[in-house]
Design a protein around this motif. Structure first.
Motif, mmCIF file in Angstrom:
data_model
loop_
_atom_site.group_PDB
_atom_site.id
_atom_site.type_symbol
_atom_site.label_atom_id
_atom_site.label_comp_id
_atom_site.label_asym_id
_atom_site.label_seq_id
_atom_site.Cartn_x
_atom_site.Cartn_y
_atom_site.Cartn_z
ATOM 1 N N ARG A 29 0.741 -1.425 0.469
ATOM 2 C CA ARG A 29 -0.028 -0.087 -0.091
ATOM 3 C C ARG A 29 1.070 1.050 0.510
ATOM 4 N NH1 ARG A 29 -4.062 -1.162 4.818
ATOM 5 N NH2 ARG A 29 -5.473 -3.443 3.395
ATOM 6 N N PRO A 30 -0.383 2.598 -0.844
ATOM 7 C CA PRO A 30 1.418 3.919 -0.124
ATOM 8 C C PRO A 30 0.848 4.415 1.223
ATOM 9 C CG PRO A 30 -0.969 4.375 -1.616
ATOM 10 C CD PRO A 30 -0.527 2.263 -1.304
ATOM 11 N N GLY A 31 2.235 4.452 1.567
ATOM 12 C CA GLY A 31 2.536 5.719 2.746
ATOM 13 C C GLY A 31 1.426 6.574 2.203
ATOM 14 N N PRO A 32 1.694 7.631 4.043
ATOM 15 C CA PRO A 32 0.295 8.762 4.242
ATOM 16 C C PRO A 32 0.929 9.084 3.131
ATOM 17 C CG PRO A 32 2.186 8.308 5.724
ATOM 18 C CD PRO A 32 1.575 6.924 5.376
ATOM 19 N N GLU A 33 0.299 10.324 2.950
ATOM 20 C CA GLU A 33 0.227 11.792 1.904
ATOM 21 C C GLU A 33 0.989 12.329 2.804
ATOM 22 O OE1 GLU A 33 -2.695 13.804 0.385
ATOM 23 O OE2 GLU A 33 -3.284 11.738 -0.702
ATOM 24 N N GLU A 81 8.356 17.508 5.001
ATOM 25 C CA GLU A 81 8.422 16.927 5.419
ATOM 26 C C GLU A 81 8.526 15.337 5.447
ATOM 27 O OE1 GLU A 81 3.858 15.344 8.174
ATOM 28 O OE2 GLU A 81 4.019 15.988 6.593
ATOM 29 N N ALA A 82 8.824 15.008 5.422
ATOM 30 C CA ALA A 82 9.732 13.943 4.802
ATOM 31 C C ALA A 82 11.255 14.095 5.150
ATOM 32 C CB ALA A 82 8.633 13.330 3.410
ATOM 33 N N ARG A 83 11.576 15.354 4.727
ATOM 34 C CA ARG A 83 13.397 15.293 5.098
ATOM 35 C C ARG A 83 12.905 15.062 6.996
ATOM 36 N NH1 ARG A 83 14.496 19.369 0.483
ATOM 37 N NH2 ARG A 83 15.192 17.548 -1.560
ATOM 38 N N ALA A 84 12.301 16.939 7.657
ATOM 39 C CA ALA A 84 12.023 16.319 8.402
ATOM 40 C C ALA A 84 12.033 15.307 9.228
ATOM 41 C CB ALA A 84 10.904 18.221 9.209
ATOM 42 N N VAL A 85 11.085 14.286 8.645
ATOM 43 C CA VAL A 85 10.907 13.273 9.647
ATOM 44 C C VAL A 85 12.197 12.213 10.106
ATOM 45 C CG1 VAL A 85 9.221 11.127 9.519
ATOM 46 C CG2 VAL A 85 8.282 13.347 9.088
ATOM 47 N N VAL A 86 12.568 12.675 8.794
ATOM 48 C CA VAL A 86 13.491 11.555 8.590
ATOM 49 C C VAL A 86 14.757 11.928 9.577
ATOM 50 C CG1 VAL A 86 15.419 10.506 7.118
ATOM 51 C CG2 VAL A 86 13.491 10.902 6.271
ATOM 52 N N ALA A 87 15.139 12.898 10.060
ATOM 53 C CA ALA A 87 16.322 13.916 10.472
ATOM 54 C C ALA A 87 15.844 13.638 11.856
ATOM 55 C CB ALA A 87 16.415 15.245 9.631
ATOM 56 N N ASN A 102 5.228 4.394 7.912
ATOM 57 C CA ASN A 102 4.458 3.662 9.181
ATOM 58 C C ASN A 102 4.727 4.174 10.092
ATOM 59 O OD1 ASN A 102 3.970 1.107 7.170
ATOM 60 N ND2 ASN A 102 5.684 -0.198 8.221
ATOM 61 N N ILE A 103 5.436 5.384 10.312
ATOM 62 C CA ILE A 103 5.627 5.565 12.085
ATOM 63 C C ILE A 103 4.921 6.813 12.194
ATOM 64 C CG2 ILE A 103 7.267 7.264 13.358
ATOM 65 C CD1 ILE A 103 9.249 5.149 12.455
ATOM 66 N N VAL A 104 4.968 7.429 10.422
ATOM 67 C CA VAL A 104 4.104 8.779 10.139
ATOM 68 C C VAL A 104 2.225 8.287 10.009
ATOM 69 C CG1 VAL A 104 3.596 10.477 9.187
ATOM 70 C CG2 VAL A 104 5.515 10.096 9.654
ATOM 71 N N HIS A 105 2.466 7.344 9.927
ATOM 72 C CA HIS A 105 1.000 6.148 9.419
ATOM 73 C C HIS A 105 0.224 6.289 10.756
ATOM 74 C CE1 HIS A 105 -2.792 4.219 7.795
ATOM 75 N NE2 HIS A 105 -2.130 3.536 9.262
ATOM 76 N N VAL A 106 0.954 5.755 11.750
ATOM 77 C CA VAL A 106 0.748 5.082 12.888
ATOM 78 C C VAL A 106 0.124 6.460 14.254
ATOM 79 C CG1 VAL A 106 1.043 4.012 15.204
ATOM 80 C CG2 VAL A 106 1.413 2.967 12.810
ATOM 81 N N GLU A 107 1.099 7.635 13.839
ATOM 82 C CA GLU A 107 0.768 8.356 14.917
ATOM 83 C C GLU A 107 -0.449 9.033 14.880
ATOM 84 O OE1 GLU A 107 4.335 11.211 12.823
ATOM 85 O OE2 GLU A 107 5.032 10.410 14.065
#
Length: 368
Positions: free
Chosen positions: A16-20, A25-31, A154-159
């Protein structure tokens, strides 16, 4: 025996595709995940009193997406399953038409493995890869140790699903996964012990197709309700994976279950122990996450978890955490850490359920 490239392609196509998430934001999550993972090292070491040995400091932290997790796990499967597949390939090579059957069977198995991984890839938040081959794309520690994977989407999806504070939830997840990394880097014999148990389990696998098909038929009958009366009992409630095992494999699985219950329960205990100091909303996160973990995402999800034996994983978290908590309450953290002395001080499956028996055996005194 397994078309590994097809497994990766199938899983990547079906996952499945991940959350939008926007690029920034993606860079900030990874960092932030990398920062939390590094900070978790000191939190976990201070709480547990466990210190990684020499040559383990280079264990990498990889923040991956779902396809990245799939590729990493296929590489791990190839390493662990290699001896079994070689044995099966040797058995098949002496059969007329074996080469053709192998080519066809490899593609079928590749598709099936890909389908399984596509299901799991959207659910795993993090993972310490114990048996991780080193590649340019997926680096590992120099001594052949492992790597820590954090699955960002997955972490972003669950939070978001739980509606919890993202900063707190990300750190909470990192505390759990860092505990696993500390377990293996601070206990030098643990990886080899687990590998030997897994190898022994695979060595007992039935390679005779007729025998395997008979076990599979019995398993499906049990699940379909085909067994009645005296035919039920021992097999009732088991997963499909458990039902196709030999008696010798069940003995090995009991030992592996005890070890995995210890590792998972210890990680849960540590992240909740450290949590109140560094994760302000840890109580809310734990309550919501436990409800999600127990209920699954839906009826199909629950059915698949049961069939594949993933419910056993949930029991490992619960039973293992109870074991760790009971032992620490009785003999303190230093007393609990004697569990890491050698394979002989690991708890048995029975001792996971009755921590006092482990305390009596290892510490020579009655437990609480």
């Amino acid at each position: 025996m397994v078309d590994w490239k097809l497994a990766v392609a199938t899983a990547t196509r079906l996952v499945r595709p991940g959350p939008e998430v926007g690029r920034d934001e993606a860079r900030a999550v990874v960092a932030e995940l990398r920062t939390h993972a590094r900070a978790s090292e000191e939190h976990v070491r201070a709480f547990t009193g466990m210190t990684p040995g020499e040559g383990t400091a280079d264990t990498p932290i990889l923040v991956v997406d779902r396809p990245g997790w799939i590729r990493a796990n296929v590489a791990g499967f190839r390493t662990v399953l290699g001896p079994l597949l070689d044995k099966m390939q040797g058995r098949r090579s002496g059969v007329p038409g074996g080469a053709v059957l192998g080519a066809v069977g490899g593609k079928v198995t590749g598709v099936e493995l890909g389908m399984l991984l596509s299901f799991l890839a959207s659910r795993v938040l993090g993972q310490y890869e114990t048996f991780a081959p080193v590649t340019r794309e997926l680096p590992g520690s120099a001594n052949g140790g492992g790597r820590l994977l954090l699955v960002a989407p997955n972490i972003v999806h669950v939070e978001r699903e739980l509606d919890v504070a993202p900063h707190d939830f990300r750190l909470w997840v990192c505390l759990h996964e860092e505990t696993h990394r500390t377990q293996f880097t601070a206990v030098p014999w643990l990886r080899d012990h687990l590998e030997s148990e897994v190898r022994a389990f695979l060595a007992e696998t039935e390679v005779d197709p007729a025998t395997l098909l008979e076990r599979l038929r019995e398993a499906v009958q049990s699940w379909a309700g085909g067994r009645t009366g005296e035919q039920q009992g021992e097999g009732e409630g088991r997963s499909l994976v458990e039902l196709v095992q030999t008696p010798a494999q069940r003995e090995i699985l009991a030992r592996l279950t005890a070890v995995m219950s210890l590792l998972e329960g210890h990680a849960d205990y540590v992240m909740d122990g450290v949590g109140p100091q560094v994760v302000p909303t840890v109580a809310e996160i734990r309550e919501k996450f436990q409800k999600r973990r127990a209920s699954g995402a839906g009826r199909l999800d629950v059915a698949l978890r049961k069939l594949l034996g993933l419910d056993a994983k949930l029991r490992q978290y619960r039973d293992g955490e109870r074991f760790v908590r009971a032992v620490v309450d009785e003999v303190g953290m230093d007393g609990f850490n004697r569990v890491w002395t050698s394979p002989n001080t690991l708890p048995t499956k029975a001792e996971i359920a009755k921590p006092a028996e482990w305390v009596a055996r290892v510490h020579g005194k009655p437990g609480a």
